[in-house]
Design an enzyme around this catalytic site. Structure first.
Site, PDB file in Angstrom:
ATOM      1  N   ARG A 119     -53.740  11.491 -27.735  1.00  0.00           N
ATOM      2  CA  ARG A 119     -53.453  12.697 -28.491  1.00  0.00           C
ATOM      3  C   ARG A 119     -53.716  13.954 -27.694  1.00  0.00           C
ATOM      4  O   ARG A 119     -53.478  15.058 -28.189  1.00  0.00           O
ATOM      5  CB  ARG A 119     -54.411  12.692 -29.674  1.00  0.00           C
ATOM      6  CG  ARG A 119     -53.715  12.740 -30.995  1.00  0.00           C
ATOM      7  CD  ARG A 119     -54.831  12.905 -31.961  1.00  0.00           C
ATOM      8  NE  ARG A 119     -54.428  13.179 -33.279  1.00  0.00           N
ATOM      9  CZ  ARG A 119     -54.119  12.264 -34.169  1.00  0.00           C
ATOM     10  NH1 ARG A 119     -54.037  11.002 -33.844  1.00  0.00           N
ATOM     11  NH2 ARG A 119     -53.852  12.635 -35.382  1.00  0.00           N
ATOM     12  N   LYS A 168     -45.692   7.570 -38.357  1.00  0.00           N
ATOM     13  CA  LYS A 168     -46.168   6.622 -37.338  1.00  0.00           C
ATOM     14  C   LYS A 168     -46.744   5.364 -37.989  1.00  0.00           C
ATOM     15  O   LYS A 168     -46.372   4.248 -37.626  1.00  0.00           O
ATOM     16  CB  LYS A 168     -47.256   7.275 -36.451  1.00  0.00           C
ATOM     17  CG  LYS A 168     -46.777   8.511 -35.703  1.00  0.00           C
ATOM     18  CD  LYS A 168     -47.860   9.081 -34.805  1.00  0.00           C
ATOM     19  CE  LYS A 168     -49.096   9.583 -35.523  1.00  0.00           C
ATOM     20  NZ  LYS A 168     -48.869  10.726 -36.438  1.00  0.00           N
ATOM     21  N   ARG A 202     -53.749  20.610 -38.864  1.00  0.00           N
ATOM     22  CA  ARG A 202     -53.447  19.428 -38.045  1.00  0.00           C
ATOM     23  C   ARG A 202     -52.127  19.610 -37.292  1.00  0.00           C
ATOM     24  O   ARG A 202     -51.989  19.164 -36.153  1.00  0.00           O
ATOM     25  CB  ARG A 202     -53.406  18.176 -38.927  1.00  0.00           C
ATOM     26  CG  ARG A 202     -54.805  17.749 -39.379  1.00  0.00           C
ATOM     27  CD  ARG A 202     -54.775  16.832 -40.595  1.00  0.00           C
ATOM     28  NE  ARG A 202     -54.082  15.583 -40.353  1.00  0.00           N
ATOM     29  CZ  ARG A 202     -53.515  14.858 -41.307  1.00  0.00           C
ATOM     30  NH1 ARG A 202     -53.554  15.258 -42.565  1.00  0.00           N
ATOM     31  NH2 ARG A 202     -52.921  13.732 -41.004  1.00  0.00           N
ATOM     32  N   ARG A 219     -48.582  11.279 -50.242  1.00  0.00           N
ATOM     33  CA  ARG A 219     -49.038  10.069 -49.546  1.00  0.00           C
ATOM     34  C   ARG A 219     -50.179   9.387 -50.302  1.00  0.00           C
ATOM     35  O   ARG A 219     -51.090  10.017 -50.791  1.00  0.00           O
ATOM     36  CB  ARG A 219     -49.514  10.407 -48.136  1.00  0.00           C
ATOM     37  CG  ARG A 219     -50.178   9.182 -47.479  1.00  0.00           C
ATOM     38  CD  ARG A 219     -50.240   9.247 -46.009  1.00  0.00           C
ATOM     39  NE  ARG A 219     -51.007  10.362 -45.508  1.00  0.00           N
ATOM     40  CZ  ARG A 219     -51.137  10.644 -44.207  1.00  0.00           C
ATOM     41  NH1 ARG A 219     -50.529   9.876 -43.319  1.00  0.00           N
ATOM     42  NH2 ARG A 219     -51.835  11.660 -43.816  1.00  0.00           N
TER      43      ARG A 219
HETATM   44  P1  AP5 Z   1     -47.426   8.074 -42.352  1.00  0.00           P
HETATM   45  O1  AP5 Z   1     -46.706   6.862 -41.898  1.00  0.00           O
HETATM   46  O2  AP5 Z   1     -48.758   7.909 -42.970  1.00  0.00           O
HETATM   47  O3  AP5 Z   1     -47.485   9.166 -41.173  1.00  0.00           O
HETATM   48  P2  AP5 Z   1     -48.389   9.215 -39.870  1.00  0.00           P
HETATM   49  O4  AP5 Z   1     -47.501   9.737 -38.786  1.00  0.00           O
HETATM   50  O5  AP5 Z   1     -49.090   7.919 -39.637  1.00  0.00           O
HETATM   51  O6  AP5 Z   1     -49.372  10.388 -40.298  1.00  0.00           O
HETATM   52  P3  AP5 Z   1     -50.949  10.534 -40.165  1.00  0.00           P
HETATM   53  O7  AP5 Z   1     -51.335  11.664 -41.079  1.00  0.00           O
HETATM   54  O8  AP5 Z   1     -51.642   9.235 -40.343  1.00  0.00           O
HETATM   55  O9  AP5 Z   1     -51.049  11.013 -38.700  1.00  0.00           O
HETATM   56  P4  AP5 Z   1     -52.192  11.744 -38.037  1.00  0.00           P
HETATM   57  O10 AP5 Z   1     -51.729  11.623 -36.643  1.00  0.00           O
HETATM   58  O11 AP5 Z   1     -52.483  13.121 -38.461  1.00  0.00           O
HETATM   59  O12 AP5 Z   1     -53.489  10.966 -38.545  1.00  0.00           O
HETATM   60  P5  AP5 Z   1     -54.435   9.920 -37.867  1.00  0.00           P
HETATM   61  O13 AP5 Z   1     -54.833   8.942 -38.868  1.00  0.00           O
HETATM   62  O14 AP5 Z   1     -53.868   9.452 -36.572  1.00  0.00           O
HETATM   63  O15 AP5 Z   1     -46.436   8.855 -43.353  1.00  0.00           O
HETATM   64  C1  AP5 Z   1     -46.832  10.047 -44.032  1.00  0.00           C
HETATM   65  C2  AP5 Z   1     -46.267  10.032 -45.472  1.00  0.00           C
HETATM   66  O16 AP5 Z   1     -44.855  10.141 -45.429  1.00  0.00           O
HETATM   67  C3  AP5 Z   1     -46.560   8.722 -46.239  1.00  0.00           C
HETATM   68  O17 AP5 Z   1     -46.798   9.011 -47.590  1.00  0.00           O
HETATM   69  C4  AP5 Z   1     -45.272   7.913 -46.076  1.00  0.00           C
HETATM   70  O18 AP5 Z   1     -45.080   6.977 -47.142  1.00  0.00           O
HETATM   71  C5  AP5 Z   1     -44.230   9.017 -46.083  1.00  0.00           C
HETATM   72  N1  AP5 Z   1     -43.047   8.681 -45.297  1.00  0.00           N
HETATM   73  C6  AP5 Z   1     -42.991   7.905 -44.155  1.00  0.00           C
HETATM   74  N2  AP5 Z   1     -41.728   7.824 -43.711  1.00  0.00           N
HETATM   75  C7  AP5 Z   1     -40.959   8.581 -44.567  1.00  0.00           C
HETATM   76  C8  AP5 Z   1     -39.573   8.902 -44.627  1.00  0.00           C
HETATM   77  N3  AP5 Z   1     -38.694   8.431 -43.725  1.00  0.00           N
HETATM   78  N4  AP5 Z   1     -39.149   9.723 -45.630  1.00  0.00           N
HETATM   79  C9  AP5 Z   1     -40.029  10.199 -46.562  1.00  0.00           C
HETATM   80  N5  AP5 Z   1     -41.346   9.924 -46.565  1.00  0.00           N
HETATM   81  C10 AP5 Z   1     -41.809   9.130 -45.574  1.00  0.00           C
HETATM   82  O19 AP5 Z   1     -55.693  10.851 -37.490  1.00  0.00           O
HETATM   83  C11 AP5 Z   1     -56.544  11.413 -38.484  1.00  0.00           C
HETATM   84  C12 AP5 Z   1     -57.668  12.205 -37.819  1.00  0.00           C
HETATM   85  O20 AP5 Z   1     -58.472  11.325 -36.988  1.00  0.00           O
HETATM   86  C13 AP5 Z   1     -57.217  13.303 -36.840  1.00  0.00           C
HETATM   87  O21 AP5 Z   1     -56.937  14.493 -37.502  1.00  0.00           O
HETATM   88  C14 AP5 Z   1     -58.429  13.391 -35.899  1.00  0.00           C
HETATM   89  O22 AP5 Z   1     -59.483  14.118 -36.496  1.00  0.00           O
HETATM   90  C15 AP5 Z   1     -58.867  11.944 -35.771  1.00  0.00           C
HETATM   91  N6  AP5 Z   1     -58.224  11.235 -34.647  1.00  0.00           N
HETATM   92  C16 AP5 Z   1     -57.409  10.138 -34.737  1.00  0.00           C
HETATM   93  N7  AP5 Z   1     -56.994   9.744 -33.521  1.00  0.00           N
HETATM   94  C17 AP5 Z   1     -57.541  10.620 -32.631  1.00  0.00           C
HETATM   95  C18 AP5 Z   1     -57.459  10.759 -31.222  1.00  0.00           C
HETATM   96  N8  AP5 Z   1     -56.722   9.912 -30.485  1.00  0.00           N
HETATM   97  N9  AP5 Z   1     -58.128  11.780 -30.644  1.00  0.00           N
HETATM   98  C19 AP5 Z   1     -58.879  12.633 -31.365  1.00  0.00           C
HETATM   99  N10 AP5 Z   1     -59.010  12.567 -32.707  1.00  0.00           N
HETATM  100  C20 AP5 Z   1     -58.331  11.576 -33.341  1.00  0.00           C
HETATM  101 ZN    ZN Z   2     -51.150   7.329 -39.666  1.00  0.00          ZN
END
Ligand code: AP5
Ligand code: ZN
Length: 215
Positions: free
Chosen positions: A88, A13, A167, A123
Site C-alpha cells: 500500500r 478487491k 481513506r 457494505r
Molecule cells: P469490497 O470488496 O469490500 O472493497 P475493497 O476494495 O476490499 O475495500 P476495503 O474497504 O476493504 O479496502 P481498503 O483497502 O480500504 O481496506 P482494508 O481492509 O485493506 O467492496 C466494497 C463494497 O462494495 C461492498 O459492500 C461490496 O459488496 C460492494 N461492491 C463490490 N463490487 C461491487 C460492484 N461491482 N458494484 C456495486 N457494489 C460493489 O484496510 C483497512 C485498514 O487497515 C486501512 O485503512 C489501514 O488502516 C489498515 N491496513 C490494511 N492493509 C494495510 C497495509 N498494507 N499498510 C498499512 N495499513 C494497512
Molecule cells: Zn477489502
C-alpha cells in the site's frame, strides 16, 4: 500464481479476491482482514493498530511487512497467493523486491471516488471469514446473515463517510504511486504483468474481466 490486487478502498478487491482465489486455488492474504481479526481478538497487535485503522490512516510499514513475511512462509503459500490491500506504500513494495518475492500479476480495479463513497454505506461483512456483501448490489440470501455460516453480518468501523474520504485521500497520495512503480518494474524486468479493469458494473461482469486479465 502470485497476484497483487490494487485499488481504492471499496473498489471491490475483497469481493473479487474470493472468486480469483477459488478459480486459481490460492490463498487470499488481506492485511485489512488480518488486522481486523487482531483487533477483534484483543491481541497486542490489535490494540496497537485499532486507533489508526478507525481513523482511516495506515499502519506502519515495518509492522505490515513483518506480518506479510510471517504469513507467506506458511505452507499454503507455496503454490502462490493473492495480496488484497498489500502493498500500500512504495516502501512496502520495495520490501517485496528486496526479499526477492517475485509477483506475476498486478491487477488494478479502478473506481471513481464518488461511486466509492456511495458504495461503502451499504457494505456488510462477515467478520469470521471476511466475506463481503452490499445491501443492494450484492445482498446476502437472508438479510443481515452470512450465506455460508448464517452468522450475523456487521458494518465496519471505518465505513463512515468522513473516514471513507480520509481513506481515499491516503490512497491517492500513498498507494496510487504503486501503479507507476509496477509499470516501471514490468518494463525493466518483464514482470509483473500489469493490467487495469474498470470496477463499475455488476460483480459478475467485473469477475469475468478480472479472470480474463489474469489469463
Ligand atoms: P469490497 O470488496 O469490500 O472493497 P475493497 O476494495 O476490499 O475495500 P476495503 O474497504 O476493504 O479496502 P481498503 O483497502 O480500504 O481496506 P482494508 O481492509 O485493506 O467492496 C466494497 C463494497 O462494495 C461492498 O459492500 C461490496 O459488496 C460492494 N461492491 C463490490 N463490487 C461491487 C460492484 N461491482 N458494484 C456495486 N457494489 C460493489 O484496510 C483497512 C485498514 O487497515 C486501512 O485503512 C489501514 O488502516 C489498515 N491496513 C490494511 N492493509 C494495510 C497495509 N498494507 N499498510 C498499512 N495499513 C494497512
Ligand atoms: Zn477489502
Amino acid at each position: 500464481m502470485r497476484v497483487i490486487l490494487l485499488g481504492a478502498p471499496g473498489a471491490g478487491k475483497g469481493t473479487q479476491a474470493q472468486f480469483i482465489c477459488q478459480r486459481f486455488d490460492i490463498p487470499q492474504i488481506s492485511t485489512g482482514d488480518m488486522l481486523r481479526a487482531a483487533v477483534k481478538a484483543g491481541t497486542e497487535l490489535g490494540k496497537q493498530v485499532k486507533e489508526v485503522m478507525d481513523s482511516g490512516g495506515l499502519v506502519s510499514d515495518d509492522l505490515i511487512i513483518g506480518l506479510i513475511k510471517e504469513r507467506i512462509a506458511q505452507d499454503d503459500c507455496a503454490k502462490g497467493f493473492l495480496f488484497d490491500g498489500f502493498p500500500r506504500t512504495i516502501p512496502q513494495a520495495e520490501a517485496l523486491v528486496e526479499a526477492g518475492i517475485e509477483i506475476d500479476n498486478v491487477l488494478e480495479i479502478a473506481v471513481e471516488d464518488e461511486e466509492i463513497v456511495a458504495r461503502m454505506s451499504g457494505r456488510r461483512v462477515h467478520p469470521g471469514s471476511g466475506r463481503v456483501y452490499h445491501v443492494q448490489h450484492n445482498p446476502p440470501k437472508v438479510a443481515g446473515k452470512d450465506d455460508v455460516t448464517g452468522e450475523d453480518l456487521i458494518q465496519r468501523e471505518d465505513d463512515q463517510e468522513a473516514t471513507v474520504r480520509k481513506r481515499l485521500e491516503v490512497y491517492h497520495t500513498q498507494t496510487k504511486p504503486l501503479v507507476d512503480f509496477y509499470q516501471k518494474l514490468s518494463a525493466a524486468q518483464g514482470k509483473p504483468n500489469y493490467s487495469m479493469v474498470e470496477g463499475v458494473g455488476s460483480v459478475e461482469q467485473i469477475t469475468a474481466k478480472v479472470i480474463a486479465a489474469l489469463g
